[in-house]
Design a protein around this motif. Structure first.
Motif, PDB file in Angstrom:
ATOM      1  N   ALA A 119       0.834  -1.205   0.000  1.00  0.00           N
ATOM      2  CA  ALA A 119       0.000   0.000   0.000  1.00  0.00           C
ATOM      3  C   ALA A 119       0.866   1.251   0.000  1.00  0.00           C
ATOM      4  N   ARG A 120       1.975   1.169   0.718  1.00  0.00           N
ATOM      5  CA  ARG A 120       2.889   2.310   0.771  1.00  0.00           C
ATOM      6  C   ARG A 120       3.579   2.491  -0.585  1.00  0.00           C
ATOM      7  N   MET A 121       3.902   1.374  -1.230  1.00  0.00           N
ATOM      8  CA  MET A 121       4.504   1.467  -2.562  1.00  0.00           C
ATOM      9  C   MET A 121       3.526   2.123  -3.538  1.00  0.00           C
ATOM     10  N   ARG A 122       2.247   1.863  -3.339  1.00  0.00           N
ATOM     11  CA  ARG A 122       1.246   2.522  -4.187  1.00  0.00           C
ATOM     12  C   ARG A 122       1.282   4.041  -3.987  1.00  0.00           C
ATOM     13  N   GLU A 123       1.425   4.478  -2.743  1.00  0.00           N
ATOM     14  CA  GLU A 123       1.572   5.916  -2.489  1.00  0.00           C
ATOM     15  C   GLU A 123       2.755   6.474  -3.284  1.00  0.00           C
ATOM     16  N   TYR A 124       3.831   5.714  -3.292  1.00  0.00           N
ATOM     17  CA  TYR A 124       5.023   6.174  -4.009  1.00  0.00           C
ATOM     18  C   TYR A 124       4.777   6.201  -5.515  1.00  0.00           C
ATOM     19  N   MET A 125       4.067   5.177  -6.020  1.00  0.00           N
ATOM     20  CA  MET A 125       3.820   5.101  -7.463  1.00  0.00           C
ATOM     21  C   MET A 125       3.080   6.326  -7.985  1.00  0.00           C
ATOM     22  N   VAL A 126       2.167   6.856  -7.182  1.00  0.00           N
ATOM     23  CA  VAL A 126       1.388   8.001  -7.656  1.00  0.00           C
ATOM     24  C   VAL A 126       2.056   9.336  -7.298  1.00  0.00           C
ATOM     25  N   GLY A 127       3.258   9.272  -6.724  1.00  0.00           N
ATOM     26  CA  GLY A 127       3.950  10.508  -6.356  1.00  0.00           C
ATOM     27  C   GLY A 127       4.192  11.441  -7.542  1.00  0.00           C
ATOM     28  N   PRO A 128       4.795  10.928  -8.619  1.00  0.00           N
ATOM     29  CA  PRO A 128       5.060  11.818  -9.762  1.00  0.00           C
ATOM     30  C   PRO A 128       3.778  12.357 -10.428  1.00  0.00           C
ATOM     31  N   THR A 129       2.766  11.515 -10.579  1.00  0.00           N
ATOM     32  CA  THR A 129       1.538  12.001 -11.236  1.00  0.00           C
ATOM     33  C   THR A 129       0.805  13.011 -10.360  1.00  0.00           C
ATOM     34  N   ARG A 130       0.692  12.713  -9.061  1.00  0.00           N
ATOM     35  CA  ARG A 130       0.058  13.680  -8.169  1.00  0.00           C
ATOM     36  C   ARG A 130       0.736  15.030  -8.286  1.00  0.00           C
TER      37      ARG A 130
END
Lengths: 356, 356
Positions: free
Chosen positions: B9-20
């Motif tokens: 779940a935390r990796m998912r937060e990281y995955m959307v870091g650049p798009t956010r």
């Protein structure tokens, strides 16, 4: 915390989004995590020697992983061991890393150009990076780096989506099925293999794909059951089919185009004819904190894939289908228990029938 | 949630870091937020016409801002109004946007090369983007885009840091002050203006900076009080000074180099001579969730600025200073009430005296 402070604190989360992402990815890419998986209790100096980086840099990159509890560091000796990361199954980790690899190669640099992509309605990042004018899907056919970033992800998605997709709707025996925008025929082949043996499946796509498509049917020994029809989905769809599959592409079109495609499907089908749409959808409550698609897809689709398009809510697709003369007979989502914790994409299958 | 699920779940937060990050930034960059500030209750079509983008794309980009509660959308009419964003004072918003602008131009594309930057100990992104070999500071002198990204941030930081910095230590009347790695002399000028009028302040830096530095002293009418000394901080520091200021650079060096610099300062000072270090520091508990520096600095310094270096804890600098023969007399942090909610950087002032 005031409203204003909440916004600023949230903006801080956004500011560290790119660095968090690449810091974590670099720890995998450089082999630091792998080295700790093979041998526990390594120092920064030992890790640096193993991965070919200065110990100081290894130590810096590992601060974040220690903060997250992914890795632990012994205060007295400075030695590192995998902490929570050790509990993640390899298949799960590989899936997440495949996604992260796509974000790194297929998005990080391209996103810089997002404002210009939105202004021009084209993927400016592909032009700037590769001199390529067109969509990411088109680029994947000719640019090795794009294919390398997106291919493994597409294969992962295919494996996780299709068994569920084909299990979520029925096709009458002997039906004629049109795989709309079916590309190289893989979707038609899977449709036949899942729903056959007495189906006839036709891939519909732009004519230049015919040769590759027919070759794939032949290689699978399915030339008798699968065929190709060329055309443009925004112009018209061919008549004579019982079921039309619209997989993986309505989110790549703007509103008017999606409604044109639904209208074209309606015109081409007989009353009772069916349409099955597979697409990611926004949650009905856009503020749903458990859904990450708004955090990902707009910037991805506009800035990295198409320069246009985007997800809709299932209720929006339902309304457009009904306004086009369909009756929606079912909306199927994946069982939440089957969705891993790193998943961003949340697809549904919408089945509809042309009203008589 | 299991340990493994928490990691994923935390990796998912990281995955959307650049798009956010780029989705939010694009809404400001395109003028969507500004349009809503000027006029409330605009539709996507009206916003699109104002900012020169297709309404569909505006709608897509605003999903995230609606999800965050930054912007609200009326369900019945589809019209948008500023929500929480309306409560943020303009100066606060501009500060956050300046930082985000730096992340976009100075980091997003460069971070792609982070693994290679770590392997080579150089900022590969600057080479790839601008053909520039060297640090971001050096690039800012010749590459307009780098200067444009970093300059406004540096000015913001200067304005928010220096009043606090100069208020956090005393300089004896008549003291001779060395501004170590003092660049173009701005630090010496501010030191004189803050701590004068009977100080003598010398900028120490590489000899090629002498002309610019002396010109700046002259322009300020401070040639009698400020001077320049050329050299390399990793070689030696000049004798004859009572106080040495080490501002804004120890975090740009690896461990061995910082200890060399502390050692050189110790050798050059007389017993009782003082050193004042201004630097961001990691929290003593690296896992402190309120501190965002581990989320930002390693990737920033290694991938975008220096290709080496990184923050340390205040206790680490203290230990190194003591091992170099200094006695630390004070560590001053900013009053938390003076730190805005979007701030990532947390600097301290460490004062130390050469033991007799």
């Amino acid at each position: 915390m005031s409203n204003a402070e909440r916004v600023l604190a949230r903006m801080r989360e956004y500011m560290v989004g790119p660095t968090r992402f690449m810091n974590l990815f670099a720890c995998f890419e450089l082999g630091i995590v792998e080295a700790l998986r093979k041998e526990s209790g390594l120092t920064a100096a030992e890790l640096g020697a193993t991965v070919g980086a200065k110990p100081d840099a290894v130590e810096q990159l590992l601060y974040l992983l220690v903060k997250e509890g992914f890795v632990a560091q012994d205060e007295a000796t400075g030695r590192y061991t995998l902490a929570a990361l050790a509990d993640v199954a390899d298949a799960d980790l590989q899936r997440a890393l495949t996604f992260m690899g796509m974000v790194r190669t297929g998005m990080l640099r391209q996103l810089y150009y997002l404002p210009e992509s939105v202004r021009t309605g084209s993927v400016v990042g592909l032009k700037e990076l590769y001199g390529f004018e067109g969509t990411m899907f088109e680029a994947a056919a000719t640019v090795a780096e794009v294919r390398g970033a997106w291919g493994p992800l597409a294969r992962n998605e295919t494996a996780s989506v299709y068994p569920w997709f084909f299990g979520s709707f029925d096709v009458p025996a002997g039906a004629r099925v049109l795989d709309v925008q079916g590309g190289n025929g893989l979707g038609a082949i899977m449709t036949y293999q899942s729903k056959g043996p007495d189906l006839r499946v036709t891939t519909f796509d732009r004519p230049f794909l015919e040769a590759e498509c027919l070759r794939n049917f032949e290689e699978q020994g399915l030339s008798e059951h699968c065929s190709f029809a060329g055309g443009d989905i925004l112009e018209s769809l061919p008549t004579g089919y019982d079921v039309m599959l619209l997989k993986h592409f309505v989110d790549m079109y703007d509103k008017d185009d999606v409604r044109t495609i639904f209208g074209n499907a309606h015109r081409a089908l007989e009353p009772g004819g069916r349409i099955v749409v597979l697409a990611p959808v926004y949650p009905e409550d856009v503020a749903d904190p458990g859904d990450y698609q708004a955090d990902f897809f707009p910037a991805y689709i506009l800035g990295c894939v198409m320069g246009r398009g985007g997800l809709q809510k299932a209720s929006t697709y339902r309304r457009w289908l009904e306004e086009s003369g369909f009756e929606v007979t079912g909306v199927t989502a994946k069982d939440p228990a089957d969705i891993p914790a790193d998943a961003i994409i949340n697809r549904v299958v919408i089945s509809a029938v042309k009203r008589g």
